[in-house]
Motif scaffolding. Structure first.
Motif, PDB file in Angstrom:
ATOM      1  N   SER A   1      94.740  23.754  43.587  1.00  0.00           N
ATOM      2  CA  SER A   1      95.148  24.730  42.885  1.00  0.00           C
ATOM      3  C   SER A   1      96.107  23.933  41.996  1.00  0.00           C
ATOM      4  O   SER A   1      96.463  24.567  40.770  1.00  0.00           O
ATOM      5  CB  SER A   1      96.011  25.568  43.788  1.00  0.00           C
ATOM      6  OG  SER A   1      97.107  25.030  44.489  1.00  0.00           O
ATOM      7  N   THR A   2      96.689  22.988  42.370  1.00  0.00           N
ATOM      8  CA  THR A   2      97.649  22.197  41.485  1.00  0.00           C
ATOM      9  C   THR A   2      96.719  21.601  40.387  1.00  0.00           C
ATOM     10  O   THR A   2      97.160  21.467  38.986  1.00  0.00           O
ATOM     11  CB  THR A   2      98.487  21.155  42.331  1.00  0.00           C
ATOM     12  OG1 THR A   2      99.036  21.563  43.294  1.00  0.00           O
ATOM     13  CG2 THR A   2      99.453  20.379  41.138  1.00  0.00           C
ATOM     14  N   TRP A   3      95.559  21.014  40.532  1.00  0.00           N
ATOM     15  CA  TRP A   3      94.724  20.366  39.663  1.00  0.00           C
ATOM     16  C   TRP A   3      94.334  21.295  38.466  1.00  0.00           C
ATOM     17  O   TRP A   3      94.252  21.093  37.420  1.00  0.00           O
ATOM     18  CB  TRP A   3      93.551  19.740  40.350  1.00  0.00           C
ATOM     19  CG  TRP A   3      92.492  18.820  39.442  1.00  0.00           C
ATOM     20  CD1 TRP A   3      91.796  19.091  38.437  1.00  0.00           C
ATOM     21  CD2 TRP A   3      92.766  17.525  39.274  1.00  0.00           C
ATOM     22  NE1 TRP A   3      91.277  18.272  38.060  1.00  0.00           N
ATOM     23  CE2 TRP A   3      91.780  17.162  38.356  1.00  0.00           C
ATOM     24  CE3 TRP A   3      93.597  16.465  39.959  1.00  0.00           C
ATOM     25  CZ2 TRP A   3      91.631  15.805  38.101  1.00  0.00           C
ATOM     26  CZ3 TRP A   3      93.450  15.088  39.474  1.00  0.00           C
ATOM     27  CH2 TRP A   3      92.278  14.835  38.709  1.00  0.00           C
ATOM     28  N   ASN A   4      93.948  22.446  39.162  1.00  0.00           N
ATOM     29  CA  ASN A   4      93.416  23.654  38.076  1.00  0.00           C
ATOM     30  C   ASN A   4      94.751  24.376  37.606  1.00  0.00           C
ATOM     31  O   ASN A   4      94.356  25.428  36.728  1.00  0.00           O
ATOM     32  CB  ASN A   4      92.512  24.539  38.897  1.00  0.00           C
ATOM     33  CG  ASN A   4      91.089  23.782  39.189  1.00  0.00           C
ATOM     34  OD1 ASN A   4      91.030  22.952  38.509  1.00  0.00           O
ATOM     35  ND2 ASN A   4      90.658  24.445  40.486  1.00  0.00           N
ATOM     36  N   ASN A   5      95.895  24.235  37.961  1.00  0.00           N
ATOM     37  CA  ASN A   5      97.053  24.912  37.579  1.00  0.00           C
ATOM     38  C   ASN A   5      97.100  24.971  36.046  1.00  0.00           C
ATOM     39  O   ASN A   5      97.122  24.026  35.369  1.00  0.00           O
ATOM     40  CB  ASN A   5      98.332  24.572  38.050  1.00  0.00           C
ATOM     41  CG  ASN A   5      99.439  25.444  38.039  1.00  0.00           C
ATOM     42  OD1 ASN A   5      99.170  26.640  37.365  1.00  0.00           O
ATOM     43  ND2 ASN A   5     100.351  25.031  38.435  1.00  0.00           N
ATOM     44  N   TYR A   6      97.136  26.260  35.529  1.00  0.00           N
ATOM     45  CA  TYR A   6      96.856  26.447  33.959  1.00  0.00           C
ATOM     46  C   TYR A   6      98.334  27.142  33.323  1.00  0.00           C
ATOM     47  O   TYR A   6      98.984  26.730  32.456  1.00  0.00           O
ATOM     48  CB  TYR A   6      95.824  27.026  33.547  1.00  0.00           C
ATOM     49  CG  TYR A   6      95.565  27.174  32.051  1.00  0.00           C
ATOM     50  CD1 TYR A   6      95.338  26.278  31.032  1.00  0.00           C
ATOM     51  CD2 TYR A   6      95.901  28.729  31.671  1.00  0.00           C
ATOM     52  CE1 TYR A   6      95.374  26.613  29.968  1.00  0.00           C
ATOM     53  CE2 TYR A   6      96.016  29.024  30.255  1.00  0.00           C
ATOM     54  CZ  TYR A   6      95.391  28.131  29.258  1.00  0.00           C
ATOM     55  OH  TYR A   6      95.500  28.461  28.034  1.00  0.00           O
ATOM     56  N   PHE A   7      98.428  28.463  33.981  1.00  0.00           N
ATOM     57  CA  PHE A   7      99.367  29.187  33.464  1.00  0.00           C
ATOM     58  C   PHE A   7     100.740  28.711  33.510  1.00  0.00           C
ATOM     59  O   PHE A   7     101.409  28.982  32.412  1.00  0.00           O
ATOM     60  CB  PHE A   7      99.165  30.666  33.966  1.00  0.00           C
ATOM     61  CG  PHE A   7      99.913  31.699  33.324  1.00  0.00           C
ATOM     62  CD1 PHE A   7      99.399  31.824  31.922  1.00  0.00           C
ATOM     63  CD2 PHE A   7     100.946  32.485  33.843  1.00  0.00           C
ATOM     64  CE1 PHE A   7     100.011  33.050  31.250  1.00  0.00           C
ATOM     65  CE2 PHE A   7     101.413  33.469  32.936  1.00  0.00           C
ATOM     66  CZ  PHE A   7     101.045  33.604  31.666  1.00  0.00           C
ATOM     67  N   LEU A   8     101.204  28.130  34.698  1.00  0.00           N
ATOM     68  CA  LEU A   8     102.576  27.707  34.674  1.00  0.00           C
ATOM     69  C   LEU A   8     102.858  26.556  33.564  1.00  0.00           C
ATOM     70  O   LEU A   8     103.946  26.753  32.831  1.00  0.00           O
ATOM     71  CB  LEU A   8     102.962  27.331  35.984  1.00  0.00           C
ATOM     72  CG  LEU A   8     104.259  26.883  36.277  1.00  0.00           C
ATOM     73  CD1 LEU A   8     105.219  28.186  36.508  1.00  0.00           C
ATOM     74  CD2 LEU A   8     104.312  26.050  37.663  1.00  0.00           C
ATOM     75  N   PRO A   9     102.066  25.527  33.639  1.00  0.00           N
ATOM     76  CA  PRO A   9     102.398  24.593  32.757  1.00  0.00           C
ATOM     77  C   PRO A   9     102.337  25.137  31.288  1.00  0.00           C
ATOM     78  O   PRO A   9     102.883  24.663  30.254  1.00  0.00           O
ATOM     79  CB  PRO A   9     101.109  23.513  32.957  1.00  0.00           C
ATOM     80  CG  PRO A   9     100.398  23.911  34.025  1.00  0.00           C
ATOM     81  CD  PRO A   9     101.095  25.183  34.628  1.00  0.00           C
TER      82      PRO A   9
END
Lengths: 449, 289
Positions: B213-221
Motif C-alpha cells: 500500500s505504501t509503494w502504490n500510495n498515490y493520492f496522499l502524496p
C-alpha cells in the motif's frame, strides 16, 4: 489550455476544497466582490523588480523553464523557484488546497481561462489593476482580455490563446474525394461519406469533453453561463446550445464519431494513421501534432472552423490561459513584475519559440509569424488562418465560477449521452441540474432557464 | 469396506471450471504481457504497432537508460523517495501494528473495547476521504511538501493492527506467556524472544500489505507534495503521463511504460521472497491439532 486527463479522485477533492472555500467566502460581509477596476501605477512593480527578492512559480507549460532562465538573466537579483506541481486538475487541486490552508501557495501560478473565475471569486488572486495593468488592454485580443477580467477586476495577464480552427487530414480527404466543409451541415455530410467509404475512419473523436462542448456552444452563440456577483444563471437549453446539439447529435446518434479518448496513446496513434480525420480545436494544436504525431507529417492541413450558415467566419476559443498573482504572495508587486515580464515583455519570445500561440495582438500581426510556412503542414502558411481566427471569436462568453467542478461532472451526465449514442440535450439537462444543485450548495443563487 | 470412490485429495476435474480459470489467467496476464512488450518499443513504435506485438526494434535497454536519465535523472530520485517511504513508513507501520496488536490480544486493560470500535471505524473509512483533513492538519503543522507528510500517515495501519491482533489471539498461547513469566522473563523480553517468533508469519503478512500500500500510495502524496523532488514513483510517473495532454503536449508514453515495469519489479521480488511466510500465515489455525 486544453482538456486534460480527468481524475475522479482529484475532482472529488477539488470539489470538497472548493466547497469550503466558497462557503467561507459567502459567509463574509460581501467584501469578496472584486474591487472594481482599480488602476494604480506601475512604479511599485518597477521598484520591486529593482529591489529583487524570491518568487515561487507554479506552471506546467513547456516554455516555463526557458522563461524562468531568461527572466533571471535579465533580473539577476530576483530568484524564481520554478515548480511543476502538476498538470491541469492536479495543479488546481494543490492550488486550492494551499489557498484553503492559508499557506503553501506560490507567488505566481498558471491559471487557465476556464479556471480563473473560480480562483478570482474566492478572493485568492491579486487584482492587477492596482498596479496599472489595465493599461495593457489594447495589447491583447479582446477574447483573451475578457477572460482575465472578472467583475471589473483584472486577475492575470493572458499568455496564450486558442482560437479554433479545423485541422484535417488532407491526404485522407483527397483520397475519398471529400471537400473541406465550410458549414456544419457539410461537416456532417463529410462524416457520413468518410465512414461509408471506410468504416475504420471517423471524422473526429469525441467521448464527451466539457472543454470542447463549451467551445462549440460558444461558437454557436450560446451563453449558457452568466454570473452577476453571487447570482448565477445557467441555461443549457438556449438557442446557441440547441444550435450546436442539432448538429452534433447527428454525429453522436449515428455513431459517426470515434470513441477514442482524447490525449490517450490510442488517440495519438489514430491522428497519425488517419483513423481520426479532423480535429476542431485551438490554434495551439499544430505544436502538438508536430512534436507528437510524426506519422501525420505532410498529411495535415488547416482550414477555418465550419460555421452554421457558411457566411462570416466566426469561431470560439478552446483552451488558453495566463498567469496570476496569488494573494498569499509575500511580495505581490514583485510577482506582478514577473507576470508583466512573462506576458507583456521579453517572456513572450521564449513562449513563441516553444511553439505557443500568443494572445498579444502585435505578435499575432507580425509578418514573421503569419508568413511562416510549416513543413509539417506541407508548406501551408497555417498562421494566416489561425491568426485570422483570433479576430473572429464570438464576444461575451463567460465560464461558470465553478467551471472546474462543472467539467469534472460532465462525463457523469453528458458523457452518458455520448456512451449510449443518444441526444446530447438529455445529458445537458442532467448537467444543468447537477450544476444548479452544486451552485446552490456553494452559496450561489442559481437560476436556470 | 468403505464405499468411497474418490479421495477428497483427488477432486474430479471440471472442464468448465478449468476453462473459466484459464480465461481468468489470460485476463490477468494479458495486461502484464502488454506492459512488458510495450516496454521494448520506442515511442513511435508504440503508437504505430499493435499492442501485443513487438515493434520494429528492441528498445528495452535504451528505454531503461532514457527513463533513468530523462529530466536530469529525476526517476532515480523518485525511486529513492519511494524506497524511503516504504522502509520508514511501511516498516514503522508493521512495527507499530505488531506491538499494538499483541498488546491488545494478550493484555487486559480498560478501554479495550473502545479501541476495538475505533479500529473497526478506522478500517471502514477509506484513506481518500481523510486526505483533505489530513492535508489541512499537516499544513497547520507546517509539514506539507516534506517527506514527513507521507511517512507519518503511512505509520498508521488499522488493518495491519487488526490482523496482528486476531493472529496473536490464535498463535500465541497464554500458557506459554505464563510459563515465561514464571521463569522470570520480563514483558519486553517475552515480546522479543517468544512472541515475535510466533507472530512472524502474521508480521510478514502485515509487512507485505503495508509495503504494497505504501509503494502504490498515490493520492496522499499527490495532494501533500507540490515539489517534484519529493514525489514517489506513482505520482512522478503520472506527471510524466500527464505531459501528453494539452498545449505543448509532449507524450513520453514509452518512458511511462518502462518506468511502470521498473516500478513493479521490486514488488514482484518482495512477493517471491516472502511467499513462504505468507503461505504459512494464511493457513495458521486452520487445523486443530
Amino acid at each position: 489550455m486544453s482538456p486534460t486527463r480527468r481524475s475522479r479522485q482529484v475532482a472529488a477533492v477539488l470539489a470538497t476544497a472548493l466547497a469550503t472555500a466558497l462557503s467561507a467566502c459567502s459567509s463574509g460581509d460581501g467584501g469578496t466582490a472584486p474591487a472594481g477596476g482599480a488602476t494604480g501605477t506601475q512604479d511599485a512593480v518597477d521598484a520591486a523588480l529593482k529591489a529583487g527578492g524570491e518568487l515561487t512559480y507554479w506552471s506546467w507549460t513547456p516554455s516555463a523553464k526557458a522563461q524562468v532562465a531568461a527572466f533571471q538573466q535579465e533580473f539577476p537579483n530576483v530568484k524564481v523557484n520554478y515548480v511543476n506541481a502538476g498538470t491541469g486538475n492536479d495543479h488546481y487541486t494543490k492550488l486550492q488546497n494551499a489557498i484553503k490552508a492559508g499557506s503553501g501557495a506560490p507567488d505566481v501560478a498558471q491559471v487557465e481561462y476556464q479556471a480563473l473565475p473560480q480562483f478570482a471569486m474566492t478572493g485568492a488572486l491579486v487584482d492587477l489593476g492596482q498596479y496599472g495593468f489595465q493599461a495593457f488592454e489594447d495589447d491583447y485580443t479582446p477574447s483573451t482580455w475578457n477572460s482575465v477580467k472578472v467583475g471589473g477586476g483584472l486577475y492575470g495577464l493572458p499568455q496564450d490563446s486558442g482560437p479554433m480552427a479545423l485541422f484535417y487530414n488532407k491526404q485522407l480527404f483527397d483520397q475519398h474525394g471529400i471537400t473541406v466543409p465550410k458549414t456544419w451541415a457539410e461537416y456532417v455530410a463529410a462524416a457520413e461519406k468518410l465512414h461509408a467509404a471506410d468504416p475504420t475512419k471517423y471524422i473526429t473523436s469525441d467521448t464527451g469533453d466539457a472543454g470542447f462542448a463549451t467551445s462549440m456552444i460558444w461558437q454557436a452563440g450560446g451563453k449558457p453561463f452568466t454570473t452577476d456577483g453571487r447570482n448565477v444563471r445557467i441555461d443549457l437549453q438556449d438557442a446557441g446550445v440547441r444550435k450546436w446539439t442539432a448538429t452534433w447529435n447527428q454525429l453522436v446518434e449515428k455513431k459517426l464519431v470515434s470513441s477514442i479518448p482524447g490525449w490517450s496513446d490510442a488517440w495519438y496513434k489514430a491522428l497519425g494513421d488517419g483513423t481520426i480525420a479532423t480535429l476542431v480545436t485551438g490554434a495551439w494544436m499544430p505544436g502538438v501534432l508536430e512534436s507528437s504525431v510524426e506519422d501525420g507529417a505532410g498529411k495535415w492541413a488547416v482550414a477555418p472552423m465550419p460555421t452554421y450558415d457558411g457566411g462570416t467566419p466566426i469561431t470560439a476559443e478552446n483552451g488558453g490561459g495566463g498567469q496570476s498573482v496569488l494573494k498569499q504572495s509575500a511580495n505581490p508587486a514583485l510577482a506582478a513584475g514577473f507576470v508583466r515580464w512573462l506576458n507583456n515583455g521579453n517572456g513572450v519570445k521564449p513562449f513563441l519559440e516553444s511553439g505557443g500561440f500568443p494572445a498579444t495582438k502585435a505578435d499575432l500581426a507580425s509578418p514573421a509569424f503569419t508568413d511562416e510556412a510549416s513543413d509539417y503542414f506541407g508548406g501551408q502558411q497555417i498562421n494566416r488562418t489561425l491568426t485570422a481566427a483570433a479576430g473572429q471569436v464570438v464576444p461575451g462568453w463567460s465560464y461558470l465560477p465553478y467551471q472546474l467542478y462543472a467539467n469534472s461532472v460532465f462525463g457523469d451526465t453528458v458523457g452518458k449521452s455520448y456512451a449510449e449514442g443518444k441526444s446530447l440535450d438529455t445529458g445537458l439537462a442532467d448537467w444543468q441540474k447537477a450544476l444548479a444543485d452544486y451552485g446552490n450548495q456553494q452559496g450561489f443563487t442559481v437560476t436556470t432557464g | 469396506m468403505a464405499t468411497t470412490t474418490r479421495s477428497p485429495l483427488k477432486p474430479r476435474k471440471s472442464p468448465v471450471l478449468t476453462a473459466v480459470m484459464a480465461l481468468y489467467l489470460l485476463y490477468t496476464l494479458v495486461p502484464l504481457a502488454w506492459l512488458l512488450i510495450s516496454a521494448t518499443k520506442t515511442q513511435s513504435d508504440l503508437l504505430s504497432t499493435s499492442g501485443l506485438a513487438f515493434g520494429g526494434s528492441f528498445a528495452l535497454l535504451d528505454n531503461i537508460a532514457q527513463t533513468f536519465t530523462h529530466d536530469n535523472g529525476i526517476f532515480l530520485r523518485w525511486l529513492g523517495n519511494t524506497l524511503l517511504y516504504v522502509v520508514v513508513g511501511a516498516g514503522g507501520a508493521t512495527a507499530l501494528a505488531t506491538a499494538a496488536g499483541y498488546g491488545l490480544a494478550k493484555y487486559r486493560f480498560r478501554g479495550r473495547r473502545a479501541v476495538f470500535a475505533v479500529l473497526l471505524g478506522a478500517i471502514a473509512i477509506p484513506g481518500t476521504a481523510l486526505a483533505v483533513p489530513t492535508f489541512l492538519m499537516f499544513s497547520n503543522l507546517g509539514l506539507t511538501n516534506t517527506p514527513w507528510a507521507i511517512i507519518i500517515p503511512s505509520l498508521v495501519s488499522p488493518f495491519g493492527l487488526y490482523l496482528v491482533w486476531t493472529y496473536a489471539t490464535e498463535a500465541v498461547p497464554d500458557e506459554l506467556l505464563e510459563a515465561a513469566r514464571i521463569d522470570g522473563a520480563g514483558e519486553l523480553r517475552i515480546f522479543f524472544t517468544v512472541t515475535l517468533r510466533l507472530l512472524l508469519p502474521g508480521v510478514v503478512t502485515v509487512a507485505l500489505f503495508a509495503v504494497v500500500s505504501t509503494w502504490n500510495n498515490y493520492f496522499l502524496p499527490l495532494i501533500m507534495l507540490s515539489e517534484p523532488d519529493w514525489y514517489p514513483l506513482t505520482v512522478g510517473l503520472n506527471q510524466w503521463s500527464a505531459q501528453a495532454s494539452g498545449v505543448g503536449a509532449q507524450p513520453i508514453y514509452h518512458l511511462v511504460i518502462t518506468g511502470s515495469v521498473i516500478t513493479i519489479v521490486p514488488l514482484v521480488v518482495a512477493f517471491l521472497l516472502l511467499q513462504r511466510f505468507w503461505q504459512s500465515g494464511l493457513t495458521a489455525g486452520s487445523v486443530k491439532q
